[in-house]
Design an enzyme around this catalytic site. Sequence first.
Site, short mmCIF file in Angstrom:
data_model
loop_
_atom_site.label_atom_id
_atom_site.label_comp_id
_atom_site.label_asym_id
_atom_site.label_seq_id
_atom_site.Cartn_x
_atom_site.Cartn_y
_atom_site.Cartn_z
N GLY A 36 0.84 -1.21 0.00
CA GLY A 36 0.00 0.00 0.00
C GLY A 36 0.87 1.25 0.00
O GLY A 36 2.09 1.18 0.13
N ASP A 50 -0.05 -5.42 11.10
CA ASP A 50 -0.58 -6.60 10.42
C ASP A 50 -1.87 -7.08 11.09
O ASP A 50 -1.97 -7.06 12.32
CB ASP A 50 0.48 -7.71 10.48
CG ASP A 50 0.30 -8.74 9.39
OD1 ASP A 50 -0.85 -9.16 9.17
OD2 ASP A 50 1.31 -9.12 8.77
N ILE A 51 -2.79 -7.58 10.27
CA ILE A 51 -4.06 -8.09 10.80
C ILE A 51 -3.86 -9.32 11.70
O ILE A 51 -4.74 -9.65 12.49
CB ILE A 51 -5.05 -8.46 9.67
CG1 ILE A 51 -4.40 -9.41 8.64
CG2 ILE A 51 -5.58 -7.22 8.99
CD1 ILE A 51 -5.37 -9.97 7.61
N PHE A 72 -9.90 -5.27 3.36
CA PHE A 72 -9.26 -5.36 2.04
C PHE A 72 -7.94 -6.11 2.11
O PHE A 72 -7.49 -6.66 1.10
CB PHE A 72 -8.93 -3.96 1.49
CG PHE A 72 -10.13 -3.11 1.17
CD1 PHE A 72 -10.79 -3.26 -0.03
CD2 PHE A 72 -10.59 -2.17 2.07
CE1 PHE A 72 -11.89 -2.49 -0.34
CE2 PHE A 72 -11.69 -1.38 1.77
CZ PHE A 72 -12.34 -1.54 0.57
N SER A 116 -14.18 -11.24 -5.02
CA SER A 116 -13.87 -11.01 -6.43
C SER A 116 -14.75 -11.86 -7.33
O SER A 116 -15.09 -13.01 -6.99
CB SER A 116 -12.41 -11.37 -6.69
OG SER A 116 -12.14 -11.40 -8.07
N TYR A 140 -5.47 -17.37 -5.93
CA TYR A 140 -6.04 -16.09 -5.48
C TYR A 140 -7.57 -16.20 -5.33
O TYR A 140 -8.15 -15.87 -4.30
CB TYR A 140 -5.68 -14.98 -6.48
CG TYR A 140 -6.57 -13.77 -6.40
CD1 TYR A 140 -6.45 -12.86 -5.35
CD2 TYR A 140 -7.56 -13.53 -7.36
CE1 TYR A 140 -7.29 -11.76 -5.27
CE2 TYR A 140 -8.40 -12.44 -7.28
CZ TYR A 140 -8.25 -11.55 -6.24
OH TYR A 140 -9.09 -10.47 -6.15
N LYS A 144 -10.28 -16.17 -1.97
CA LYS A 144 -11.45 -15.30 -1.81
C LYS A 144 -12.68 -16.14 -1.47
O LYS A 144 -13.48 -15.80 -0.60
CB LYS A 144 -11.68 -14.48 -3.09
CG LYS A 144 -10.62 -13.43 -3.33
CD LYS A 144 -10.69 -12.33 -2.29
CE LYS A 144 -9.53 -11.37 -2.33
NZ LYS A 144 -9.54 -10.37 -1.26
N PHE A 206 -4.37 -8.93 -25.70
CA PHE A 206 -4.28 -10.40 -25.58
C PHE A 206 -5.38 -11.08 -26.40
O PHE A 206 -6.39 -11.52 -25.87
CB PHE A 206 -4.37 -10.82 -24.11
CG PHE A 206 -3.25 -10.30 -23.25
CD1 PHE A 206 -1.94 -10.25 -23.72
CD2 PHE A 206 -3.49 -9.88 -21.95
CE1 PHE A 206 -0.90 -9.78 -22.93
CE2 PHE A 206 -2.46 -9.42 -21.14
CZ PHE A 206 -1.17 -9.36 -21.63
N GLY A 282 -6.11 -18.62 -19.60
CA GLY A 282 -7.11 -18.50 -18.54
C GLY A 282 -8.06 -17.32 -18.70
O GLY A 282 -8.92 -17.10 -17.84
N ASP A 283 -7.92 -16.51 -19.76
CA ASP A 283 -8.81 -15.36 -19.93
C ASP A 283 -10.19 -15.79 -20.43
O ASP A 283 -10.31 -16.32 -21.54
CB ASP A 283 -8.21 -14.39 -20.98
CG ASP A 283 -7.68 -13.12 -20.36
OD1 ASP A 283 -8.01 -12.83 -19.20
OD2 ASP A 283 -6.92 -12.42 -21.05
C1 UD1 Z 1 -8.08 -9.64 -13.44
C2 UD1 Z 1 -7.95 -10.86 -12.58
C3 UD1 Z 1 -9.12 -10.92 -11.64
C4 UD1 Z 1 -9.22 -9.64 -10.84
C5 UD1 Z 1 -9.35 -8.49 -11.85
C6 UD1 Z 1 -9.44 -7.15 -11.19
C7 UD1 Z 1 -6.78 -12.53 -13.96
C8 UD1 Z 1 -6.91 -13.80 -14.72
N1 UD1 Z 1 -7.91 -12.03 -13.41
O1 UD1 Z 1 -9.23 -9.78 -14.24
O2 UD1 Z 1 -8.96 -12.00 -10.76
O3 UD1 Z 1 -10.35 -9.69 -10.02
O4 UD1 Z 1 -8.20 -8.49 -12.68
O5 UD1 Z 1 -8.22 -6.82 -10.58
O6 UD1 Z 1 -5.70 -11.96 -13.84
N2 UD1 Z 1 -5.77 -7.16 -21.39
C9 UD1 Z 1 -5.01 -6.99 -22.52
N3 UD1 Z 1 -3.73 -6.53 -22.37
C10 UD1 Z 1 -3.20 -6.25 -21.14
C11 UD1 Z 1 -3.98 -6.42 -19.99
C12 UD1 Z 1 -5.27 -6.89 -20.15
O7 UD1 Z 1 -5.45 -7.23 -23.64
O8 UD1 Z 1 -2.01 -5.86 -21.07
C13 UD1 Z 1 -7.14 -7.65 -21.53
C14 UD1 Z 1 -7.36 -9.01 -20.90
O9 UD1 Z 1 -7.13 -10.04 -21.81
C15 UD1 Z 1 -8.82 -8.91 -20.49
C16 UD1 Z 1 -9.05 -7.43 -20.22
O10 UD1 Z 1 -7.98 -6.76 -20.86
O11 UD1 Z 1 -9.62 -9.28 -21.55
C17 UD1 Z 1 -9.03 -7.09 -18.75
O12 UD1 Z 1 -7.87 -7.64 -18.17
P1 UD1 Z 1 -7.43 -7.33 -16.67
O13 UD1 Z 1 -7.48 -5.87 -16.42
O14 UD1 Z 1 -6.14 -8.03 -16.43
O15 UD1 Z 1 -8.60 -7.95 -15.79
P2 UD1 Z 1 -9.19 -9.45 -15.77
O16 UD1 Z 1 -8.31 -10.38 -16.44
O17 UD1 Z 1 -10.59 -9.37 -16.21
#
Ligand code: UD1
Length: 325
Positions: A36, A50-51, A72, A116, A140, A144, A206, A282-283
């Site tokens: 933080g 620390d908690i 948080f 989350s 992670y 949660k 991505f 994993g997306d």
């Molecule tokens: C991520 C976390 C999720 C967390 C959320 C909010 C993962 C797999 N999931 O979600 O657990 O709750 O953040 O903090 O990490 N993207 C790009 N280029 C980049 C970064 C992102 O194209 O450099 C795309 C990703 O493919 C996705 C979207 O943007 O489609 C959002 O990505 P991101 O901001 O990392 O969030 P999540 O993956 O949805």
Amino acid sequence: MTTLVTGGAGYIGAHTVRELRARGREVVVLDTLERGNEESVVDAKLIVGDIVDERLVTKICNKYEITEVVHFAAYKAVGESMTHPMMYWRNNVAGTISLLNTLIGQGVLRFVFSSSAAVYGTPKTSPVTESEPLAPESVYAETKLAVEKILASLSTNGMRSVSLRYFNAAGASSDNRIGEDWLTSENLVPRVMRALLDKSFQLEVFGNDYPTPDGSCIRDYIHVEDLALAHVKALEYLERGGETFVCNVGTGLGTSVFQMLDIATQVAQCSVPHTIGARRDGDPVSVYADPTLVRSVLDWKATHDLRSIVESAWNWHRTHPNGYR
Ligand code: UD1
């Protein structure tokens, strides 16, 4: 009556502290400052600790007459949780058990938890309701979900809680005082901002071959100030005697990566330097919330649109290119 905010020096925590203070509440922040920023705690007492420090938490409860907690304090990097699982189980779950144990001992029985949408893993369809199967895909997300389950079991101890399943928090405070640090975030919005402002950095999209209208992934981006307000509403609900429950906190609107780039281009009046890369492991293709429950039970609704999220992020990053440093 004072609210203890653990992890209140983090990104969402700090915005929540400001929202609580703006509503005239007394707030004490407990944060290790491991991740933080001291500077982000603008208008509340910050205690560095620390908690899991039972003596310290007990002392804080007594000294400040703590009546409720917004929790948080946790690690939140999905990739890191896979390479360092014990760190996540220890901090996010064992740490929370210790905190809850101390709070119950002190008679502090109202608790708002930072959960989350990652607990759903890859949902079968969007919008995602709370009855979607829970299928975490990272340590992670498992941590949660574990805390949600612990909280659900604590009614016999008198502890009542609200677990808020956040979708994609983004943006910065409207007065440009606090925001996110792009050096410590891997999320889309800070990376888009970095690509606009840091000539050495290019955004990688991505994947552009997903089965969506423009080929990029869809998410539910929620303004961090709207998200902060949901915590206040959750505290109010518990103060009214509300029972333990879990809900999504999202806007209900899906935005693709390319739509995000378009808005950022309009706001910054400059196109976002980017390349198209491979899909990220994993997306999920499309994840956005069904916010019906949070609206009906907590009377909460997002008020900021995507442009407001991007404008606030743009204002913050161009004036704070080094975050709080
Ligand atoms: C991520 C976390 C999720 C967390 C959320 C909010 C993962 C797999 N999931 O979600 O657990 O709750 O953040 O903090 O990490 N993207 C790009 N280029 C980049 C970064 C992102 O194209 O450099 C795309 C990703 O493919 C996705 C979207 O943007 O489609 C959002 O990505 P991101 O901001 O990392 O969030 P999540 O993956 O949805």
